[in-house]
Structure formats: C-alpha cells, structure tokens
Design a protein around this motif. Structure first.
Motif, PDB file in Angstrom:
ATOM      1  N   TYR A  46       1.161  -1.546   0.117  1.00  0.00           N
ATOM      2  CA  TYR A  46       0.158   0.189   0.287  1.00  0.00           C
ATOM      3  C   TYR A  46       1.465   1.306  -0.334  1.00  0.00           C
ATOM      4  O   TYR A  46       0.659   1.705  -0.412  1.00  0.00           O
ATOM      5  N   LEU A  47       2.314   1.495   1.137  1.00  0.00           N
ATOM      6  CA  LEU A  47       2.519   2.343   1.114  1.00  0.00           C
ATOM      7  C   LEU A  47       3.988   2.689  -0.535  1.00  0.00           C
ATOM      8  O   LEU A  47       3.503   4.057  -1.064  1.00  0.00           O
ATOM      9  N   GLU A  48       3.846   1.745  -0.720  1.00  0.00           N
ATOM     10  CA  GLU A  48       4.450   2.261  -2.361  1.00  0.00           C
ATOM     11  C   GLU A  48       3.802   2.975  -3.109  1.00  0.00           C
ATOM     12  O   GLU A  48       3.975   3.476  -3.989  1.00  0.00           O
TER      13      GLU A  48
ATOM     14  N   LEU B 254       1.343   6.564  -7.182  1.00  0.00           N
ATOM     15  CA  LEU B 254       0.845   7.618  -7.980  1.00  0.00           C
ATOM     16  C   LEU B 254       0.682   8.845  -6.690  1.00  0.00           C
ATOM     17  O   LEU B 254       0.515  10.382  -7.727  1.00  0.00           O
ATOM     18  N   GLU B 255       1.294   9.278  -5.601  1.00  0.00           N
ATOM     19  CA  GLU B 255       1.473  11.207  -5.593  1.00  0.00           C
ATOM     20  C   GLU B 255       3.027  11.127  -6.348  1.00  0.00           C
ATOM     21  O   GLU B 255       2.645  12.325  -6.386  1.00  0.00           O
ATOM     22  N   ASN B 256       3.068  10.382  -7.066  1.00  0.00           N
ATOM     23  CA  ASN B 256       4.298  11.040  -7.916  1.00  0.00           C
ATOM     24  C   ASN B 256       3.905  11.357  -9.061  1.00  0.00           C
ATOM     25  O   ASN B 256       4.207  11.608 -10.181  1.00  0.00           O
ATOM     26  N   SER B 257       2.891  10.519  -9.337  1.00  0.00           N
ATOM     27  CA  SER B 257       1.964  10.991 -10.815  1.00  0.00           C
ATOM     28  C   SER B 257       0.726  11.402 -11.220  1.00  0.00           C
ATOM     29  O   SER B 257       0.436  12.151 -11.675  1.00  0.00           O
ATOM     30  N   GLN B 258       0.380  12.140  -9.748  1.00  0.00           N
ATOM     31  CA  GLN B 258      -0.764  12.660  -9.459  1.00  0.00           C
ATOM     32  C   GLN B 258      -0.963  13.543  -8.784  1.00  0.00           C
ATOM     33  O   GLN B 258      -0.255  13.544  -7.602  1.00  0.00           O
ATOM     34  N   GLU B 259      -1.738  14.629  -8.820  1.00  0.00           N
ATOM     35  CA  GLU B 259      -1.920  15.618  -7.779  1.00  0.00           C
ATOM     36  C   GLU B 259      -2.190  15.274  -6.416  1.00  0.00           C
ATOM     37  O   GLU B 259      -1.707  15.289  -5.650  1.00  0.00           O
ATOM     38  N   LYS B 260      -3.656  15.078  -6.622  1.00  0.00           N
ATOM     39  CA  LYS B 260      -4.401  14.333  -5.705  1.00  0.00           C
ATOM     40  C   LYS B 260      -4.162  12.984  -6.115  1.00  0.00           C
ATOM     41  O   LYS B 260      -4.978  12.801  -6.333  1.00  0.00           O
ATOM     42  N   VAL B 261      -4.717  12.665  -4.126  1.00  0.00           N
ATOM     43  CA  VAL B 261      -4.780  10.973  -3.982  1.00  0.00           C
ATOM     44  C   VAL B 261      -6.106  10.523  -3.434  1.00  0.00           C
ATOM     45  O   VAL B 261      -5.798  11.191  -2.308  1.00  0.00           O
ATOM     46  N   HIS B 262      -6.708   9.886  -3.752  1.00  0.00           N
ATOM     47  CA  HIS B 262      -8.125   9.648  -3.351  1.00  0.00           C
ATOM     48  C   HIS B 262      -8.144   7.547  -2.997  1.00  0.00           C
ATOM     49  O   HIS B 262      -7.454   7.617  -3.355  1.00  0.00           O
ATOM     50  N   SER B 263      -8.955   7.277  -2.236  1.00  0.00           N
ATOM     51  CA  SER B 263      -9.226   6.248  -1.864  1.00  0.00           C
ATOM     52  C   SER B 263      -9.070   5.325  -3.045  1.00  0.00           C
ATOM     53  O   SER B 263      -8.551   3.837  -2.682  1.00  0.00           O
ATOM     54  N   VAL B 264     -10.219   6.254  -3.753  1.00  0.00           N
ATOM     55  CA  VAL B 264     -10.453   4.924  -5.041  1.00  0.00           C
ATOM     56  C   VAL B 264      -9.107   4.779  -5.926  1.00  0.00           C
ATOM     57  O   VAL B 264      -9.835   3.717  -6.321  1.00  0.00           O
ATOM     58  N   ASP B 265      -8.957   5.767  -6.072  1.00  0.00           N
ATOM     59  CA  ASP B 265      -6.604   5.749  -6.725  1.00  0.00           C
ATOM     60  C   ASP B 265      -6.221   4.487  -6.087  1.00  0.00           C
ATOM     61  O   ASP B 265      -6.023   3.656  -7.184  1.00  0.00           O
ATOM     62  N   LEU B 266      -6.154   4.649  -4.976  1.00  0.00           N
ATOM     63  CA  LEU B 266      -5.435   3.346  -4.217  1.00  0.00           C
ATOM     64  C   LEU B 266      -6.009   2.356  -4.048  1.00  0.00           C
ATOM     65  O   LEU B 266      -5.404   1.194  -4.468  1.00  0.00           O
ATOM     66  N   ALA B 267      -7.119   1.997  -4.864  1.00  0.00           N
ATOM     67  CA  ALA B 267      -7.798   0.524  -4.747  1.00  0.00           C
ATOM     68  C   ALA B 267      -7.678  -0.260  -6.360  1.00  0.00           C
ATOM     69  O   ALA B 267      -7.177  -0.627  -6.511  1.00  0.00           O
ATOM     70  N   ARG B 268      -7.825   1.001  -7.304  1.00  0.00           N
ATOM     71  CA  ARG B 268      -7.923   0.936  -8.396  1.00  0.00           C
ATOM     72  C   ARG B 268      -6.550   0.286  -9.059  1.00  0.00           C
ATOM     73  O   ARG B 268      -6.494  -0.424  -9.156  1.00  0.00           O
ATOM     74  N   ALA B 269      -5.505   0.909  -7.813  1.00  0.00           N
ATOM     75  CA  ALA B 269      -3.694   0.858  -8.024  1.00  0.00           C
ATOM     76  C   ALA B 269      -3.146  -0.717  -7.100  1.00  0.00           C
ATOM     77  O   ALA B 269      -2.848  -1.044  -8.092  1.00  0.00           O
TER      78      ALA B 269
ATOM     79  N   GLY C 134      -5.236  -2.765  -6.844  1.00  0.00           N
ATOM     80  CA  GLY C 134      -6.756  -3.949  -7.432  1.00  0.00           C
ATOM     81  C   GLY C 134      -7.458  -4.536  -6.642  1.00  0.00           C
ATOM     82  O   GLY C 134      -7.542  -5.408  -6.556  1.00  0.00           O
ATOM     83  N   VAL C 135      -8.145  -3.997  -5.862  1.00  0.00           N
ATOM     84  CA  VAL C 135      -8.665  -4.033  -4.468  1.00  0.00           C
ATOM     85  C   VAL C 135      -9.862  -3.229  -4.133  1.00  0.00           C
ATOM     86  O   VAL C 135      -9.797  -2.306  -4.639  1.00  0.00           O
ATOM     87  N   THR C 136     -10.458  -3.858  -3.176  1.00  0.00           N
ATOM     88  CA  THR C 136     -11.823  -3.180  -3.134  1.00  0.00           C
ATOM     89  C   THR C 136     -11.906  -2.510  -1.998  1.00  0.00           C
ATOM     90  O   THR C 136     -10.804  -1.290  -1.643  1.00  0.00           O
ATOM     91  N   ARG C 137     -12.639  -1.030  -2.975  1.00  0.00           N
ATOM     92  CA  ARG C 137     -12.642   0.561  -1.766  1.00  0.00           C
ATOM     93  C   ARG C 137     -12.688   0.221   0.029  1.00  0.00           C
ATOM     94  O   ARG C 137     -12.020  -0.087   0.537  1.00  0.00           O
ATOM     95  N   ALA C 138     -12.997  -1.328   0.307  1.00  0.00           N
ATOM     96  CA  ALA C 138     -13.308  -1.714   0.963  1.00  0.00           C
ATOM     97  C   ALA C 138     -12.380  -2.133   2.484  1.00  0.00           C
ATOM     98  O   ALA C 138     -11.856  -1.958   3.186  1.00  0.00           O
ATOM     99  N   SER C 139     -11.197  -2.927   1.521  1.00  0.00           N
ATOM    100  CA  SER C 139     -10.136  -2.970   1.857  1.00  0.00           C
ATOM    101  C   SER C 139      -9.070  -1.500   1.559  1.00  0.00           C
ATOM    102  O   SER C 139      -8.325  -1.859   2.764  1.00  0.00           O
ATOM    103  N   VAL C 140      -9.328  -1.582   0.669  1.00  0.00           N
ATOM    104  CA  VAL C 140      -8.844   0.267   0.946  1.00  0.00           C
ATOM    105  C   VAL C 140      -9.015   1.133   2.550  1.00  0.00           C
ATOM    106  O   VAL C 140      -7.581   1.498   3.466  1.00  0.00           O
ATOM    107  N   CYS C 141     -10.069   1.012   3.114  1.00  0.00           N
ATOM    108  CA  CYS C 141     -10.808   2.084   4.054  1.00  0.00           C
ATOM    109  C   CYS C 141     -10.056   1.321   5.290  1.00  0.00           C
ATOM    110  O   CYS C 141      -9.307   1.707   6.161  1.00  0.00           O
ATOM    111  N   ARG C 142      -9.939  -0.002   5.511  1.00  0.00           N
ATOM    112  CA  ARG C 142      -9.016  -0.879   6.643  1.00  0.00           C
ATOM    113  C   ARG C 142      -7.414  -0.660   6.551  1.00  0.00           C
ATOM    114  O   ARG C 142      -7.281  -0.399   7.941  1.00  0.00           O
ATOM    115  N   ALA C 143      -6.586  -0.721   5.454  1.00  0.00           N
ATOM    116  CA  ALA C 143      -5.602  -0.379   5.265  1.00  0.00           C
ATOM    117  C   ALA C 143      -5.598   0.924   5.940  1.00  0.00           C
ATOM    118  O   ALA C 143      -4.545   1.268   6.065  1.00  0.00           O
ATOM    119  N   VAL C 144      -5.893   1.639   5.471  1.00  0.00           N
ATOM    120  CA  VAL C 144      -5.949   3.463   5.735  1.00  0.00           C
ATOM    121  C   VAL C 144      -5.691   3.550   7.067  1.00  0.00           C
ATOM    122  O   VAL C 144      -4.863   3.800   7.617  1.00  0.00           O
TER     123      VAL C 144
END
Length: 122
Positions: free
Chosen positions: A17-19, A24-39, A41-51
């Motif tokens: 997740y950190l990597e 993501l931070e290096n490639s785009q100005e703003k990062v949302h949890s949905v961006d992290l989920a896409r990157a 390949g997991v659900t937004r719920a998984s991202v929510c727990r990890a975040v």
C-alpha cells in the motif's frame, strides 16, 4: 505460527500500500482512496481498513478525502520501492522477462532481510 504468518502478511500488504501511494503521489496531484483501490486491484473497503491502520501507525494521513504519505510513510515507501527496483533489475540482467521479474521482485523484497539486501546491494 499462524500469528507470525498473519503479522507477516499484514506487514507485506502495508508495504505494498505504501509503495502504491508513493507511485500515485509521484504521478498525480491528489490521491483519493478510490485511486489507491484501483492501483492495488482491491475493493474500497479493503483500502479503508488498510488506510485506517496506516494512519494509526503514522505512515499515512488524511486531509478531508485526500490521502498522503507522512514523512515516515514516504521513507518506508521509498525504501520498499528501491528494494523492488533492485531485484527487478537484478533479475532482468539475469535474463528474466520484465513482467516475471516484476512479480518475482515483489515477492523477494518481502522475503529478504534488510541485512541480506544490503549485502547484495553492496
């Protein structure tokens, strides 16, 4: 043994997740949890727990709906990404196809101790 395995699995996921956040931070100005989920390949719920866990540990911070790495998180992500690139390059130099090298390097970076990595790196 199960507790150790679970802890290792959680640590590996956190590193991934950190990597992903670093890239993501290096490639785009703003990062949302949905961006992290896409990157990832997991659900937004998984991202929510990890975040939540990464924020509690001081690796990530949330400002409104935006995510960003803390200094601690950025240092960990950069070290992890550096390990990934090292093993990818080493495998590709040995003749491994790029995609296979990427997949194997991801497993290797989690399995190799810092001491062994530093010795290999020279």
């Amino acid at each position: 043994k199960r507790m150790v395995y679970s802890a290792m699995k959680i640590m590996r996921a956190a590193e991934d997740y950190l990597e992903a956040m670093l890239l993501l931070e290096n490639s785009q100005e703003k990062v949302h949890s949905v961006d992290l989920a896409r990157a990832m390949g997991v659900t937004r719920a998984s991202v929510c727990r990890a975040v939540g866990s990464l924020c509690e540990s001081g690796f990530l911070a949330m400002e409104g709906r935006l995510l960003h790495l803390t200094e601690k998180g950025k240092a960990a992500a950069m070290a992890n990404h550096e390990k990934q690139l090292f093993f990818e390059q080493m495998l590709q130099k040995a003749g491994v196809a790029p995609e296979q090298a990427r997949q194997d390097a991801c497993r290797m970076k989690h399995a190799v101790s810092d001491e062994s990595y530093l010795c290999l790196k020279g």
